[in-house]
Write a protein that holds these residues in place. Sequence first.
Motif, PDB file in Angstrom:
ATOM      1  N   THR A 168       0.849  -1.190   0.000  1.00  0.00           N
ATOM      2  CA  THR A 168       0.000   0.000   0.000  1.00  0.00           C
ATOM      3  C   THR A 168       0.890   1.248   0.000  1.00  0.00           C
ATOM      4  N   THR A 169       0.298   2.352  -0.348  1.00  0.00           N
ATOM      5  CA  THR A 169       1.104   3.572  -0.413  1.00  0.00           C
ATOM      6  C   THR A 169       1.413   4.072   0.995  1.00  0.00           C
TER       7      THR A 169
ATOM      8  N   SER B 183       2.587   7.281   1.302  1.00  0.00           N
ATOM      9  CA  SER B 183       2.874   8.676   0.995  1.00  0.00           C
ATOM     10  C   SER B 183       2.000   9.634   1.788  1.00  0.00           C
TER      11      SER B 183
ATOM     12  N   ASP C  41      -1.362   9.790   1.401  1.00  0.00           N
ATOM     13  CA  ASP C  41      -2.604  10.101   0.689  1.00  0.00           C
ATOM     14  C   ASP C  41      -3.797   9.622   1.491  1.00  0.00           C
TER      15      ASP C  41
ATOM     16  N   SER D 216      -7.112   7.668   1.936  1.00  0.00           N
ATOM     17  CA  SER D 216      -7.641   6.466   1.299  1.00  0.00           C
ATOM     18  C   SER D 216      -9.013   6.778   0.713  1.00  0.00           C
TER      19      SER D 216
ATOM     20  N   CYS E 298       8.882  -0.648  -0.107  1.00  0.00           N
ATOM     21  CA  CYS E 298       7.519  -0.216  -0.415  1.00  0.00           C
ATOM     22  C   CYS E 298       7.317  -0.198  -1.917  1.00  0.00           C
TER      23      CYS E 298
ATOM     24  N   LYS F 241       5.020   1.394  -3.542  1.00  0.00           N
ATOM     25  CA  LYS F 241       4.689   2.742  -4.004  1.00  0.00           C
ATOM     26  C   LYS F 241       5.580   3.773  -3.304  1.00  0.00           C
ATOM     27  N   VAL F 242       5.047   4.971  -3.155  1.00  0.00           N
ATOM     28  CA  VAL F 242       5.881   6.064  -2.648  1.00  0.00           C
ATOM     29  C   VAL F 242       5.823   6.125  -1.123  1.00  0.00           C
TER      30      VAL F 242
ATOM     31  N   ASP G 275      11.780   2.749  -1.543  1.00  0.00           N
ATOM     32  CA  ASP G 275      10.415   2.827  -2.067  1.00  0.00           C
ATOM     33  C   ASP G 275      10.414   2.722  -3.590  1.00  0.00           C
ATOM     34  N   ARG G 276       9.252   2.840  -4.171  1.00  0.00           N
ATOM     35  CA  ARG G 276       9.039   2.737  -5.627  1.00  0.00           C
ATOM     36  C   ARG G 276       9.665   1.464  -6.200  1.00  0.00           C
TER      37      ARG G 276
END
Lengths: 712, 594
Positions: B269-270, B272, B274, B276, B316, B318-319, B337-338
């Motif tokens: 999961t991200t 970063s 954000d 949800s 991770c 994602k970011v 990450d990424r």
Amino acid sequence: MAAAGSVRAALQVAEVLETIVSCCVGPEGRQVLCTKPTGEVLLTRDGGRLLEALRLDHPIARMIVACVSSHLKKAGDGAKTFIIYLCHLLRGLNAVTDRDKDSLMSENIQTHRRHWKNCCQWKFISQTLITFQTQILDCIMDQYLSGHFLSIFSSVKERTLSRSSLEWLLEAYFCGRVGRNNQKFISQLMCDYFFKCMTYKSGINIFELVDDAFVELNVGVTGLPVSDSRIVAGLVLHRDFSVYCPADGDIRTVIVTETLQPLFSTSGSEFILNSEAQFQTSQFWIMERTESIMKYLHSQNVKLLLSSVKQADLVIYYARLSGISVVECLSSEEISLIQRISGLSPFVIPQGSSQCEISDTALVKFCKPLILRSKRYVHLGLISTCAFMPHCIVLCGPVQGLIEQHKGALHGAFKMLRQLFKDLDLNYMTQASDQNDASSPLIYKNSREGNQLEEHGNGSLQKPCPNTVVKNKNKLEKAQTYLKVISNVELEAYIPCSTVKLTPTNTFQRDQTPRCFSLEKDGIIDDCEPLIESNSTANSTTENTRVDISCENLEIAGKGNVLPMGCRLLDMCTSQSYCSSAMPAGCVLPVGGNFEILLHYYLLNYAKKCQQSEETVVSMIIANALLGIPKILYKSKKGNDSFPQVYRRALHALQTNQPMVSSQTGLESVTGKYQLLTSVLQCLTKILTIDLVINIKRQPQKVHDEDSEDEL
Amino acid sequence: MTSNEKKNNGPQNKSCLCKLTLEMSRLEAKKPSLCNSEPLTSEGVRATLSVWRGIVSSCYGPSGRLKQLHNGLGGYVCTTSQSAALLRNLSVTHPIIKILVTSVQNHVSCFSDCGLFTAILCCNLIENVQKIVLTPTTVIKLNKHLLRLCTNYLNSEACGCRIPVDFHSARIPLCLVRSVLTSKPASMLTKEEVDHISALILRTFLLTIPENAEGHIILGKSIIVPLKGQRVTDSTVLPGILIEMPEVQLMKLLPIKKSGALKVALFCTTLSGDLSDTGKGTVVVPCGVSLESAVLDQLLNLGRQLVSDHVDLVLCQKVMHPSLKQLLSAHQVIAIDRIGVTLMEPLSKVTGTQPIGSLGSISTSSYGSVKNLRTAKFGSKHFFHLIPNEGTICSLLLCNRNDTAWDELKLTCQTALHVLQLTVKEPWVLLGGGCTETHLAAYIRHKTCNEPESILKDDAGCTQTELHLVAEAFCRALESLAVSLEHDGGEILTDMKYGHFWSVQAHSPSAVNWSDLLSRCGCGLYNSQEELSWSFLRSTRHPFAPQTCLPREAVGSSSTLTVDCLTAKLGGLQVAVETANLILDLSYVIEDKN
């Protein structure tokens, strides 16, 4: 722009379609390659696909194609035969008009008027066609043809199906649908599939299920030879696992149709966040809640979650932790198929925080990934609660186009079986003329009545009386009355047991008939003469069974004798008895044009004793058009197997009441053939009733819609 | 070397009938003529087919000619002789060629190998059959019988052109890989490079086999890491996973203090910060309430939990939020990450972690571990290398001089790895170098001459003469396929004992002792010093029974063999014949020109 919607134009269209379609007909038929605008290539021998791929522009052609596709939707077979029948019928009609035109030419100089006149004539013919299709066809099917039918079931009562007869049926079916090097293989595959899916209690609903969910019940794999196609037990879902946790033994499974993770707000509602803390608490609550649902599922020993929607990361994470396999984004068709097979209903997430009871879980024998050509699928061993044992077909082929063809053919085969396993209702009216093969004591009365009727008919023609004018508005109906009369007369003459004392009356009446008909047009007499000559013996033998009904009718008729004239006419009408009988499910005939030749033979017989000229013409045309199919089927055969030979043998066998011998193995569904013929006749009547095709360029949308509906 | 061929689009021979039917509104015209409907009889289609056949057959084999594909606008240039790359980039318009191409492409995506084989055989079959005056139905039926004869023979114990593969010794698998490599000349490898790469591929393959395999083997995965501009011999294979990373970032992560196993957390999961998914309704946030900071708080809590759980490495997909990264690195936790979705599955496998999808409490069971990590530098690239405790994931660092050659080499390596996998499943190889084709042709000729009844036994519709005609066309198709291996004007011979493939250099003196001119047959199994008699492949010969049942000692004696994967070749043979049958069966082509 307006073009005359003539038979000639329709024939031209049908002939072009026929040339294309006839190359694919029968066991010798070949393939057609269609390319789509998207660049896909499609191989097909399926007439419906072919006609669609042509993207026809001509209005009549479009109408024909629409008729074909509506027929296909129902029967799943016969598109090519449809076109060929139609073409032959139109050809027959066209030939008839060509003959008539010569006589008409002198009378009508103006072409336009002639056209309208033609149209009127077509309307009559189309009406006759409708009558034929709704009444006579059923009658002939029931009374004559049914004696020749075989049953696909080895025991009709229990409807048990033997493998060999199904094989014959399917082989014959696939002969016309798939390329010749795969026919045998595909038909074997289908046969295997059928018997694997069937249980003893399976009835027709199994075909409905397979027909409805056919897309979900097969998987296509390109790049492998066709011979690698196989049947796998269980259900193959066209998805991969989101989470896969291997599990042994029986696996409990639930279906979910909504996201398990609660969201902040549902549609139509508003969620007001007042502080960061509140946000954090609610997020925490969501997490807790998701966790508790998943833990609950785990505690209920659920090992597989089938979801129709995408689930949140959190759900996936917890599923993985609790060893629950997850399949997401299942289509609604897949979900409904699973529900139909397992009787499982979706898991409803309880709204309150209290623990819920999962009412519905299903057991799955196994659940594992299936890798077909590096693509992963979910393979489910569903335990069936209905009569259908779930199995899937893995169809292999070098190109997608070929797989599509096989899919289409298999689907069509299930449609065909679905129709075959239904009883077919036949409704028709026994004509008044049927009364005549009655027992001798009644004949006298009957014939006398006929005599009077005849006189009445004469009267009406010369000086119309108010009672009958209503009835006999047009000449056609007049002719009908006459024909009834005359048939009454000679049928009596041919009844084997007619007594001696009746013969004078008969001869007297016969003396009268020519006098009566001399007033009418010549054509009718022409048609009647062969009738008198050959009122066949077949008639007396086959109609023996109907004596009881006709006796009753006769009694009514007899009473009618006392009543005034007009009423008696009415009585004659009501005395026609409505028959409804049913063709039992599973009626088949051997392949190779048997149905066509049989129907041809009986229609010719029927036409010979027909009373109305229109009916005779129509019956003759249909009878001859029917031969078009066997002609094509035997085209490549030589010597003893050529069409004339086969035809001659068949007719001989029928005349001498011997069984027809077919050189080919294989069976075909009578229901399919019957439905096809009715669809063709309906299409033909549609064509005939159109007199003008008007091309309209700019038109208000609404009117345009109506118009297109009218045409298609 | 490079011939620049342009795809011939083929004359637009839309049959007049199609025109007629598509524009049915103008139907007042005359009836369509049937002869136009047979697509294969049209001159244009034949020409297109032969152009296409020319393209594919000129690519075939180790000495095949390369094709340069470019769009003429300065775009990407592809130099290749492989069917996979060639067919992907060629755009064909004629529906018949399209069927052929897609059929070959589908075969290639199934088996990776033998694409050109399939394409050439299919074309040859179509061309040869057209010369016979028989109805397509008869030809199709007989082709099917002949195909069954071939597959039965190739699968039978008596087959004289297949060798069992024993994975205890590297010899045959190495031969197989080498054959794949040499048959793709566009990767531009020298002999030493071929040796190096084939050994490397075999090692890579062996690394994907689990050590303690019982019963059902699940092969691992090899990840090909590109390294362009290096020498081919710099290529290497490493167990575990390489994650590419800029040097600066790598410096920041250093130093790794801890030795021994490292605890790993893998997030899918991200991270970063954000928000949800909030659902379909509306969420109202008053002024002053900052959800971002609330989420960040949550992230930092998560970071603290990771630290207290003694996680050493956080990965991770994602970011990751910079604050979280900072928090983690402050506690000597490495955060990367990424990662991308492609590496997720191998990472989860290598480390034994469960990808975490929660920002809340993390179950300790979802952590995994790696044996060690280190940084590595290959060429100009820096990598972060995860060394697993055990596992079947390995990284193949593949080097080649330039982009095009590297692309070709990568495809070749994938083919070789796939072919090895197929061979594990079905441990047989077929003799390569054209020998299987000529041998098979000799076998079919012999069979159809001496036992035609056995081929026609369940089919009363065909005569023996028809069988002979079709079998001759079939055998010619196989033989001319073998002949396509020769591109330098040499002559092809076949011996009358084994039915193998022998090639003679161009302009060699004729009418001399053949055994002096020839050295080894195509596959390298036999040498010319045996008492053999030869004849030209093109000439007509008396059918003879090629020697079946390959003796074991014959296989052992010869050093290097050219061999092909049985599964791929058998699949190719079947697909070629089926596709040819399909095309021969066409009576109309309807093109939708919308």
